[in-house]
Design a protein around this motif. Sequence first.
Motif, mmCIF file in Angstrom:
data_model
loop_
_atom_site.group_PDB
_atom_site.id
_atom_site.type_symbol
_atom_site.label_atom_id
_atom_site.label_comp_id
_atom_site.label_asym_id
_atom_site.label_seq_id
_atom_site.Cartn_x
_atom_site.Cartn_y
_atom_site.Cartn_z
ATOM 1 N N PRO A 108 -63.914 -1.763 82.827
ATOM 2 C CA PRO A 108 -65.063 -0.921 83.188
ATOM 3 C C PRO A 108 -66.152 -1.664 83.960
ATOM 4 O O PRO A 108 -66.342 -2.864 83.791
ATOM 5 C CB PRO A 108 -65.594 -0.452 81.827
ATOM 6 N N GLN A 109 -66.827 -0.905 84.823
ATOM 7 C CA GLN A 109 -68.032 -1.387 85.491
ATOM 8 C C GLN A 109 -69.183 -0.881 84.641
ATOM 9 O O GLN A 109 -69.318 0.318 84.439
ATOM 10 C CB GLN A 109 -68.101 -0.813 86.907
ATOM 11 N N LEU A 110 -69.971 -1.794 84.117
ATOM 12 C CA LEU A 110 -71.046 -1.410 83.209
ATOM 13 C C LEU A 110 -72.390 -1.451 83.927
ATOM 14 O O LEU A 110 -72.940 -2.518 84.183
ATOM 15 C CB LEU A 110 -71.072 -2.341 81.996
ATOM 16 N N SER A 111 -72.890 -0.272 84.272
ATOM 17 C CA SER A 111 -74.180 -0.163 84.943
ATOM 18 C C SER A 111 -75.260 0.053 83.895
ATOM 19 O O SER A 111 -75.087 0.846 82.970
ATOM 20 C CB SER A 111 -74.120 0.995 85.940
ATOM 21 N N THR A 112 -76.376 -0.641 84.045
ATOM 22 C CA THR A 112 -77.470 -0.523 83.073
ATOM 23 C C THR A 112 -77.914 0.928 82.929
ATOM 24 O O THR A 112 -78.097 1.415 81.820
ATOM 25 C CB THR A 112 -78.668 -1.393 83.505
ATOM 26 N N GLY A 113 -78.067 1.618 84.061
ATOM 27 C CA GLY A 113 -78.501 3.017 84.028
ATOM 28 C C GLY A 113 -77.528 3.897 83.262
ATOM 29 O O GLY A 113 -77.927 4.694 82.406
ATOM 30 N N ASP A 114 -76.227 3.730 83.544
ATOM 31 C CA ASP A 114 -75.202 4.522 82.851
ATOM 32 C C ASP A 114 -75.198 4.219 81.353
ATOM 33 O O ASP A 114 -75.067 5.117 80.523
ATOM 34 C CB ASP A 114 -73.800 4.227 83.425
ATOM 35 N N MET A 115 -75.334 2.927 81.017
ATOM 36 C CA MET A 115 -75.320 2.533 79.597
ATOM 37 C C MET A 115 -76.515 3.138 78.865
ATOM 38 O O MET A 115 -76.383 3.612 77.736
ATOM 39 C CB MET A 115 -75.332 1.009 79.452
ATOM 40 N N LEU A 116 -77.681 3.118 79.515
ATOM 41 C CA LEU A 116 -78.887 3.706 78.911
ATOM 42 C C LEU A 116 -78.702 5.199 78.672
ATOM 43 O O LEU A 116 -78.962 5.697 77.578
ATOM 44 C CB LEU A 116 -80.088 3.497 79.827
ATOM 45 N N ARG A 117 -78.225 5.899 79.729
ATOM 46 C CA ARG A 117 -78.020 7.356 79.600
ATOM 47 C C ARG A 117 -77.003 7.677 78.510
ATOM 48 O O ARG A 117 -77.190 8.608 77.729
ATOM 49 C CB ARG A 117 -77.573 7.949 80.947
ATOM 50 N N ALA A 118 -75.931 6.876 78.433
ATOM 51 C CA ALA A 118 -74.894 7.118 77.421
ATOM 52 C C ALA A 118 -75.443 6.905 76.011
ATOM 53 O O ALA A 118 -75.155 7.689 75.100
ATOM 54 C CB ALA A 118 -73.694 6.208 77.672
ATOM 55 N N ALA A 119 -76.260 5.862 75.833
ATOM 56 C CA ALA A 119 -76.840 5.585 74.512
ATOM 57 C C ALA A 119 -77.791 6.700 74.097
ATOM 58 O O ALA A 119 -77.816 7.120 72.936
ATOM 59 C CB ALA A 119 -77.566 4.238 74.520
ATOM 60 N N VAL A 120 -78.576 7.206 75.064
ATOM 61 C CA VAL A 120 -79.506 8.308 74.786
ATOM 62 C C VAL A 120 -78.710 9.558 74.410
ATOM 63 O O VAL A 120 -78.991 10.223 73.406
ATOM 64 C CB VAL A 120 -80.423 8.577 76.013
ATOM 65 N N LYS A 121 -77.678 9.855 75.206
ATOM 66 C CA LYS A 121 -76.855 11.051 74.975
ATOM 67 C C LYS A 121 -76.136 10.988 73.624
ATOM 68 O O LYS A 121 -76.037 11.983 72.914
ATOM 69 C CB LYS A 121 -75.835 11.191 76.109
ATOM 70 N N ALA A 122 -75.651 9.790 73.278
ATOM 71 C CA ALA A 122 -74.918 9.621 72.012
ATOM 72 C C ALA A 122 -75.860 9.643 70.808
ATOM 73 O O ALA A 122 -75.419 9.773 69.663
ATOM 74 C CB ALA A 122 -74.129 8.308 72.034
ATOM 75 N N GLY A 123 -77.173 9.508 71.082
ATOM 76 C CA GLY A 123 -78.148 9.544 69.993
ATOM 77 C C GLY A 123 -78.069 8.342 69.075
ATOM 78 O O GLY A 123 -78.414 8.416 67.899
ATOM 79 N N THR A 124 -77.622 7.186 69.640
ATOM 80 C CA THR A 124 -77.573 5.970 68.823
ATOM 81 C C THR A 124 -79.002 5.569 68.476
ATOM 82 O O THR A 124 -79.957 6.039 69.112
ATOM 83 C CB THR A 124 -76.898 4.807 69.590
ATOM 84 N N GLU A 125 -79.142 4.684 67.507
ATOM 85 C CA GLU A 125 -80.467 4.236 67.084
ATOM 86 C C GLU A 125 -81.248 3.681 68.270
ATOM 87 O O GLU A 125 -82.396 4.047 68.514
ATOM 88 C CB GLU A 125 -80.310 3.181 65.974
ATOM 89 N N VAL A 126 -80.594 2.776 69.031
ATOM 90 C CA VAL A 126 -81.270 2.165 70.174
ATOM 91 C C VAL A 126 -81.462 3.202 71.286
ATOM 92 O O VAL A 126 -82.452 3.163 72.016
ATOM 93 C CB VAL A 126 -80.507 0.891 70.645
ATOM 94 N N GLY A 127 -80.542 4.151 71.394
ATOM 95 C CA GLY A 127 -80.663 5.235 72.372
ATOM 96 C C GLY A 127 -81.887 6.095 72.107
ATOM 97 O O GLY A 127 -82.601 6.507 73.035
ATOM 98 N N LYS A 128 -82.151 6.365 70.836
ATOM 99 C CA LYS A 128 -83.336 7.167 70.458
ATOM 100 C C LYS A 128 -84.621 6.430 70.827
ATOM 101 O O LYS A 128 -85.582 7.028 71.308
ATOM 102 C CB LYS A 128 -83.323 7.457 68.953
ATOM 103 N N ARG A 129 -84.633 5.108 70.585
ATOM 104 C CA ARG A 129 -85.815 4.310 70.935
ATOM 105 C C ARG A 129 -86.036 4.319 72.444
ATOM 106 O O ARG A 129 -87.156 4.464 72.924
ATOM 107 C CB ARG A 129 -85.653 2.874 70.423
#
Length: 197
Positions: free
Chosen positions: A27-48
């Motif tokens: 995978p190509q891991l883009s910071t923007g994509d990772m941030l959006r995915a964490a927010v969408k998944a509702g992970t603890e860090v994503g919520k922050r």
Amino acid sequence: MRLILLGPPGAGKGTQAQRLVEKHGIPQLSTGDMLRAAVKAGTEVGKRAKAIMDAGGLVSDEIVNQIVSDRVGEPDAARGFILDGFPRTVPQAEALTRILAGKGQELDAVIELKVDENALLKRMEKRVADTKAAGGQVRADDNPESFKKRLDEYREKTAPLSKYYAGTGQLKTVDGMADMDTVTAEIEKLVAAAVNA
């Protein structure tokens, strides 16, 4: 294969990363994509991160580092990954070294696409002209003023990564002004040498 591609905006990092993804199945891991995915998944860090972004703030290094740490630990990244847009600063690079060491991993290579900034500006202007001629939509940040700002920001914040990774012995450089296939072949050679070292 764990890899970072460095180079200013318009150097061709995205194109080369896509080619590596297709060839190696990592995978190509883009910071923007990772941030959006964490927010969408509702992970603890994503919520922050969401709370900060909703308030119009910039997400801190601590949160970005945690998101990267979580992402590189996912099953599809077990065989490797290409980091895109991270690290952007030397403190993030130092954090990445710690993150990977904590997982018993290290980077295989940091490849910098060396380019002539004036030629990049001409390349960007040609891309805009070609897009308009084809009736396409030009990106809002594809204009000389925005591009120069992005280059200035790159020089100030991200260019010091070259010196940092040269100091760790991981930096390799490729002539990013060569044609696309030549750049791809050079990157493949460097990656093979690094992985088999």
